[in-house]
Design a protein around this motif. Structure first.
Motif: not given
Length: 454
Positions: A289-292, A53-58, A69-83, A248-251
């Motif tokens: 971080t590459m993902i905000q 996700a960090a490289l593809a931007g999706s 995988v679906l549960g992991t994506i759900a955790d990603f959506l809910q926990r964000d930076q902590e995940f 400031g990504y890549l700045y």
């Protein structure tokens, strides 16, 4: 009368008995269990998901996601930076970074993305052997030892083996040097073309899956049909997830100062990665971080929906395992097609290559194998600003001889009285380490023009 329970489902008798039986139903049962066994999620799944996700931007999940995988994506959506923090700190994947310019030591912020990039950039690089023995004193000692061995062998002395010096211990260190340059302009046309192709592929994939689901229903393969429709729902949900880059990504925040960061699993590792060149790129990969964040217009509702799809996926796959028959064969074929699709579209090499092209980044790669850790660390120091040395304290312990060696590498004047306090062995260590380091630096400069450009 049925076979004894000890014969198993196939009813096959023990091999020591003359009676043997074989039922073709075991093949269907085996095929029905294979999808469930193959698609169990791995422990490092969050690490891989975040890296792509960090490289593809999706969210780069394939045609038919693994269980979990679906549960992991759900955790990603809910926990964000902590995940993100947790995914980058998986024990066997956690890397440490040493900033040779500023002296800081920290965990790699994007360890999965860095691992994907490293594998891509070093795929065709041959490891070169760094200079090992250049000291004239050592050469003379070696020549004298060889003369003594020849004299002993010619005289027929029985203690000729004692004249041979015992081989010194060497723990070879492999240093992969990656020189980043962002002089190439970003390929906006590649971004637009990639977006257009993504839309086309999504439409074709949706139509293809819908047709496959209808065919499965017509043939009575209800478990496989349910799995196909679940995949359709997931792909629709994935379009509602947006990955945001940080400001400031890549700045580069440090002006014209190039980056020089060393990365490895730990201080006592044998494989090291040295990132030099564009500090904005290096800092974004290793430190920032590459993902905000990842967001969705449905907010937490999408996370709950993905968890429900995850439960439904488990029910479907376990139902097929119990149903057996042609339904299991069909689901296995679906998984094989999905595996081939993922290898072509979502493989790490393709993701890394497209990220480099999209961001206008070129990389020169070179690999050197050192006979010891000291000249390798000295090379890193020579390629940095040569002022900060605290970063290497955990790799090479501070000492008087280390200070004198680093002063020599920095072309600084060394106090004679201080150097005279060194023992004979320490002076030999300083001389040898300095010469080996300078030879390695020359080898890097000589091969630098011939290194592979990624």
């Amino acid at each position: 009368m049925g076979s004894p329970a000890s014969y198993g489902t196939s009813g096959a008798a023990p091999p020591v008995l003359p009676i043997a039986s074989f039922d073709v139903s075991i093949i269907f049962e085996w095929a029905a269990l294979l999808p469930l066994a193959i698609y169990l999620a791995e422990s490092r799944l969050p690490h891989q998901l975040v890296g792509q996700a960090a490289l593809a931007g999706s969210i780069g999940v394939g045609l038919f996601p693994r269980l979990g995988v679906l549960g992991t994506i759900a955790d990603f959506l809910q926990r964000d930076q902590e995940f993100l923090d947790r995914a980058s700190s998986v024990s066997e994947m956690r890397c440490t970074v040493w900033d040779a310019n500023w002296g800081s030591v920290f965990p790699c912020a994007n360890g999965a993305a860095a691992a994907i990039l490293n594998a891509h950039m070093l795929r065709n690089i041959r490891v070169e052997l760094a200079p090992e023995q250049i000291s004239s004193t050592s050469s003379k000692t070696a020549s004298h030892s060889s003369v003594r061995r020849q004299d002993s062998s010619s005289s027929g002395s029985s203690n000729s083996g004692a004249e041979q010096s015992a081989p010194s211990f060497r723990r070879y260190q492999t240093l992969h040097i990656l020189h980043f340059s962002d002089s190439m302009p970003k390929t906006e046309h590649l971004i637009a073309s990639s977006y257009s192709w993504t839309i086309v592929l999504e439409i074709l994939g949706f139509v293809g899956l819908l047709g496959a689901g209808v065919i499965c229903v017509l043939f009575g393969l209800y478990g496989t049909a349910a799995a196909v429709f679940l995949t359709l729902l997931f792909r629709i949900s994935r379009l509602l997830i947006k990955v945001e880059r940080p400001a400031g990504y890549l700045y580069n925040n440090e002006g014209d100062l190039p980056g020089c960061m060393l990365m490895s699993l730990h201080e006592n590792a044998s494989t090291w990665y040295l990132y030099v060149g564009s500090r904005g790129t290096i800092d974004s990969i290793l430190n920032k971080t590459m993902i905000q964040s990842i967001k969705s217009p449905l907010n937490s509702w999408l996370a709950h929906g993905l968890r429900a799809l995850g439960v439904l996926q488990l029910i479907i796959m376990s139902y097929v395992a119990a149903q057996k028959g042609w339904d299991g064969i069909a689901l296995l074929c679906l998984i094989l097609v999905a595996w081939i699709f993922d290898r072509v579209v979502y493989n790490d090499q393709r993701v890394a290559r497209r990220w480099l092209q999209r961001e206008g980044i070129t990389v020169k790669a070179q690999s050197l194998k050192f006979g010891g850790r000291t000249p390798m660390v000295g090379l890193v120091h020579a390629l940095s600003n040569k002022q900060v040395t605290s970063w290497m304290d955990g790799i090479i312990s501070p000492s008087i001889r280390r200070n004198i060696w680093l002063q020599r590498l920095g072309s600084q004047k060394v106090e004679g009285e201080r150097e005279q306090k060194l023992s004979r062995r320490d002076r030999e260590w300083v001389n040898s380490s300095e010469m080996l380091t300078r030879a390695a630096l020359e080898a890097v400069r000589e091969v630098g023009n011939d290194t592979n450009v990624v």
